[in-house]
Design a protein around this motif. Structure first.
Motif, PDB file in Angstrom:
ATOM      1  N   PRO A  84       0.799  -1.234   0.000  1.00 16.85           N
ATOM      2  CA  PRO A  84       0.000   0.000   0.000  1.00 16.85           C
ATOM      3  C   PRO A  84       0.828   1.280   0.000  1.00 16.85           C
ATOM      4  O   PRO A  84       0.378   2.310  -0.487  1.00 16.85           O
ATOM      5  N   ALA A  85       2.035   1.242   0.558  1.00 15.82           N
ATOM      6  CA  ALA A  85       2.889   2.433   0.591  1.00 15.82           C
ATOM      7  C   ALA A  85       4.350   1.992   0.588  1.00 15.82           C
ATOM      8  O   ALA A  85       4.704   1.032   1.286  1.00 15.82           O
ATOM      9  N   MET A  86       5.192   2.696  -0.180  1.00 15.69           N
ATOM     10  CA  MET A  86       6.610   2.323  -0.276  1.00 15.69           C
ATOM     11  C   MET A  86       7.473   3.577  -0.339  1.00 15.69           C
ATOM     12  O   MET A  86       7.081   4.594  -0.920  1.00 15.69           O
ATOM     13  N   LEU A  87       8.655   3.458   0.248  1.00 15.80           N
ATOM     14  CA  LEU A  87       9.637   4.538   0.229  1.00 15.80           C
ATOM     15  C   LEU A  87      10.859   4.092  -0.572  1.00 15.80           C
ATOM     16  O   LEU A  87      11.499   3.097  -0.209  1.00 15.80           O
ATOM     17  N   PRO A  88      11.199   4.806  -1.660  1.00 14.99           N
ATOM     18  CA  PRO A  88      12.435   4.483  -2.377  1.00 14.99           C
ATOM     19  C   PRO A  88      13.660   4.861  -1.528  1.00 14.99           C
ATOM     20  O   PRO A  88      13.678   5.935  -0.904  1.00 14.99           O
ATOM     21  N   GLU A 109       8.943 -15.178  -6.216  1.00 15.82           N
ATOM     22  CA  GLU A 109       8.034 -15.874  -5.293  1.00 15.82           C
ATOM     23  C   GLU A 109       7.034 -14.870  -4.720  1.00 15.82           C
ATOM     24  O   GLU A 109       6.870 -14.742  -3.510  1.00 15.82           O
ATOM     25  N   SER A 110       6.344 -14.175  -5.604  1.00 15.35           N
ATOM     26  CA  SER A 110       5.492 -13.070  -5.189  1.00 15.35           C
ATOM     27  C   SER A 110       4.401 -13.485  -4.204  1.00 15.35           C
ATOM     28  O   SER A 110       3.999 -12.699  -3.333  1.00 15.35           O
ATOM     29  N   ALA A 111       3.903 -14.716  -4.306  1.00 14.63           N
ATOM     30  CA  ALA A 111       2.816 -15.163  -3.433  1.00 14.63           C
ATOM     31  C   ALA A 111       3.235 -15.210  -1.971  1.00 14.63           C
ATOM     32  O   ALA A 111       2.383 -15.170  -1.080  1.00 14.63           O
ATOM     33  N   ALA A 112       4.538 -15.281  -1.716  1.00 11.21           N
ATOM     34  CA  ALA A 112       5.032 -15.375  -0.343  1.00 11.21           C
ATOM     35  C   ALA A 112       5.314 -14.016   0.277  1.00 11.21           C
ATOM     36  O   ALA A 112       5.659 -13.936   1.462  1.00 11.21           O
ATOM     37  N   SER A 113       5.153 -12.948  -0.484  1.00 12.88           N
ATOM     38  CA  SER A 113       5.496 -11.617   0.025  1.00 12.88           C
ATOM     39  C   SER A 113       4.479 -11.132   1.052  1.00 12.88           C
ATOM     40  O   SER A 113       3.278 -11.389   0.948  1.00 12.88           O
ATOM     41  N   LEU A 114       4.993 -10.383   2.028  1.00  7.46           N
ATOM     42  CA  LEU A 114       4.131  -9.767   3.035  1.00  7.46           C
ATOM     43  C   LEU A 114       3.817  -8.313   2.706  1.00  7.46           C
ATOM     44  O   LEU A 114       3.218  -7.611   3.519  1.00  7.46           O
ATOM     45  N   GLY A 115       4.207  -7.871   1.524  1.00  8.43           N
ATOM     46  CA  GLY A 115       4.033  -6.459   1.175  1.00  8.43           C
ATOM     47  C   GLY A 115       2.618  -5.947   1.349  1.00  8.43           C
ATOM     48  O   GLY A 115       2.408  -4.837   1.823  1.00  8.43           O
ATOM     49  N   GLN A 116       1.633  -6.755   0.982  1.00  9.06           N
ATOM     50  CA  GLN A 116       0.239  -6.291   1.030  1.00  9.06           C
ATOM     51  C   GLN A 116      -0.249  -6.045   2.455  1.00  9.06           C
ATOM     52  O   GLN A 116      -1.265  -5.380   2.658  1.00  9.06           O
ATOM     53  N   HIS A 117       0.479  -6.567   3.441  1.00  8.14           N
ATOM     54  CA  HIS A 117       0.056  -6.443   4.838  1.00  8.14           C
ATOM     55  C   HIS A 117       0.778  -5.320   5.587  1.00  8.14           C
ATOM     56  O   HIS A 117       0.595  -5.172   6.792  1.00  8.14           O
ATOM     57  N   THR A 118       1.598  -4.534   4.890  1.00  7.78           N
ATOM     58  CA  THR A 118       2.463  -3.588   5.590  1.00  7.78           C
ATOM     59  C   THR A 118       1.775  -2.302   6.014  1.00  7.78           C
ATOM     60  O   THR A 118       2.444  -1.384   6.512  1.00  7.78           O
ATOM     61  N   ASN A 119       0.454  -2.233   5.867  1.00 10.49           N
ATOM     62  CA  ASN A 119      -0.242  -1.077   6.433  1.00 10.49           C
ATOM     63  C   ASN A 119      -0.424  -1.230   7.940  1.00 10.49           C
ATOM     64  O   ASN A 119      -0.803  -0.287   8.619  1.00 10.49           O
ATOM     65  N   ARG A 120      -0.156  -2.423   8.468  1.00 11.82           N
ATOM     66  CA  ARG A 120      -0.265  -2.631   9.914  1.00 11.82           C
ATOM     67  C   ARG A 120       1.022  -2.181  10.603  1.00 11.82           C
ATOM     68  O   ARG A 120       2.127  -2.355  10.069  1.00 11.82           O
ATOM     69  N   PRO A 121       0.924  -1.595  11.773  1.00 15.96           N
ATOM     70  CA  PRO A 121       2.129  -1.133  12.483  1.00 15.96           C
ATOM     71  C   PRO A 121       3.055  -2.296  12.822  1.00 15.96           C
ATOM     72  O   PRO A 121       2.609  -3.406  13.128  1.00 15.96           O
ATOM     73  N   LEU A 155       5.834   5.207   9.932  1.00 17.24           N
ATOM     74  CA  LEU A 155       7.230   4.777  10.005  1.00 17.24           C
ATOM     75  C   LEU A 155       7.993   5.214   8.758  1.00 17.24           C
ATOM     76  O   LEU A 155       9.159   5.630   8.848  1.00 17.24           O
ATOM     77  N   LEU A 156       7.357   5.129   7.593  1.00 21.63           N
ATOM     78  CA  LEU A 156       8.028   5.552   6.369  1.00 21.63           C
ATOM     79  C   LEU A 156       8.389   7.038   6.428  1.00 21.63           C
ATOM     80  O   LEU A 156       9.469   7.436   5.971  1.00 21.63           O
ATOM     81  N   ALA A 157       7.524   7.848   6.993  1.00 21.88           N
ATOM     82  CA  ALA A 157       7.806   9.276   7.112  1.00 21.88           C
ATOM     83  C   ALA A 157       8.989   9.522   8.036  1.00 21.88           C
ATOM     84  O   ALA A 157       9.859  10.369   7.761  1.00 21.88           O
ATOM     85  N   THR A 158       9.048   8.774   9.133  1.00 23.20           N
ATOM     86  CA  THR A 158      10.168   8.912  10.068  1.00 23.20           C
ATOM     87  C   THR A 158      11.476   8.478   9.416  1.00 23.20           C
ATOM     88  O   THR A 158      12.515   9.134   9.574  1.00 23.20           O
ATOM     89  N   LEU A 159      11.420   7.380   8.668  1.00 25.00           N
ATOM     90  CA  LEU A 159      12.614   6.905   7.971  1.00 25.00           C
ATOM     91  C   LEU A 159      13.058   7.904   6.911  1.00 25.00           C
ATOM     92  O   LEU A 159      14.263   8.175   6.764  1.00 25.00           O
TER      93      LEU A 159
END
Length: 330
Positions: free
Chosen positions: A65-69, A170-182, A210-214
């Motif tokens: 949902p959100a990513m920081l380069p 191995e995209s099916a194993a990624s946790l990326g979609q769940h990263t909106n949780r703290p 967290l992304l903003a802090t980073l």
């Protein structure tokens, strides 16, 4: 600085062989890299403002949902330990050595725990760091189990940091979609699957706070303008991605079969194979003497990791070197 693969100049110096005469299998980086387009001329002139299109393309490609380069996942690995007060940190072992190296600083209490024992360590740490799939062994932990651990850590303000640098096949194993949780942080790399390690670009998926802090910690202009433009093209090129996943799957099977034919039982990902090797240093030296640079792991689980050969000539050289190794050691 820690030792890493890709240190081909060290190999050339130690063995007196020109750089051009080496086959570098030491990194696990895709040898069939994405053909980077030439960046716009003003990419070299303008300060590299963050391009929202790049973050959007990354979210679409990685399913987050959100990513920081960031300037390679290495930048995030070095910065994340600075965002927490002294904490009890568990890093899965063995894994990419930079994680333990940096979490061992800034007042944190570090433990390295084997993959098989991680479940028992979740309740006694504040931060758990895992490579999934693991670098260098290729070990994997089911996403469902990782999410359970992330929930337990989050209830006490903890973090689960998952390095998915080798997760593109191995995209099916990624946790990326769940990263909106703290408390759940996922690291992704453009360098491995796309073969663009020199671009120095990665992404962090996490809760927006967290992304903003980073981002504040890393400061402005962290990713060059040319890197942003090349990455935007690569992340958007679905035709190339689909074809490359198929190619890497076939070549990984070929590599496993080649190693097995020479008595080596290996495991890994579609980009590298690893195995514990009793005579690891002898094997590493044997390959180097033939102009093949592989990754030697001297400590903890002694072993060898090697990536995919780039062309038919390299495949033949590897096969000949393996045959000679068997002949000399049987």
């Amino acid at each position: 600085m820690l030792e890493h693969g890709g240190n081909l100049r060290d190999a050339a110096r130690e063995y007196g062989r020109p750089l051009a005469d080496w086959i570098d299998l030491s990194t696990g980086i895709n040898p069939h890299w994405y053909a980077a387009p030439a960046p716009n001329a003003n990419a070299w002139h303008r300060l590299p403002e963050a391009d929202p299109a790049l973050a959007a393309a990354a979210c679409a490609y990685y399913g987050a949902p959100a990513m920081l380069p960031v300037a390679g996942t290495q930048a995030a690995i070095q910065a994340l330990p600075r965002l927490r007060p002294p904490s009890r940190v568990v890093v899965a072992a063995p894994s990419y050595a930079e994680h333990a190296h940096h979490w061992g600083q800034h007042g944190h209490q570090l433990r390295q725990v084997p993959y098989a024992q991680l479940a028992g360590a979740v309740d006694s740490c504040d931060v758990l760091v895992i490579c999934n799939p693991n670098n260098p062994t290729g070990e994997r932990i089911a996403p469902e189990l990782l999410l359970d651990w992330a929930g337990k850590l989050a209830t006490r303000g903890g973090w689960l940091v998952v390095d998915e640098a080798f997760g593109d096949t191995e995209s099916a194993a990624s946790l990326g979609q769940h990263t909106n949780r703290p408390g759940l942080i996922v690291l992704r790399s453009v360098g491995k699957f796309f073969g663009l390690a020199g671009l120095r670009l990665g992404f962090v998926a996490a809760h927006p706070t967290l992304l903003a802090t980073l981002a504040d910690l890393l400061g402005p202009w962290t990713v060059s303008g040319p890197a942003q433009q090349v990455a935007l093209a690569a992340l958007s090129d679905t035709t190339w991605q689909v074809a490359m996943r198929s190619r890497l799957q076939q070549e990984a099977a070929r590599l496993r079969q080649l190693l097995a034919a020479h008595g080596i039982s290996s495991q890994g990902t579609d980009l590298f194979q690893w195995w514990p090797e009793t005579h690891a240093e002898d094997f590493w030296r044997h390959m180097a003497q033939r102009g093949i640079w592989v990754r030697l792991f001297r400590h903890a689980e002694r072993g060898i990791r090697l990536g995919l050969p780039p062309n038919d000539a390299a495949w033949l050289s590897l096969e000949q070197a393996l045959t000679a190794w068997n002949k000399d050691n049987t």
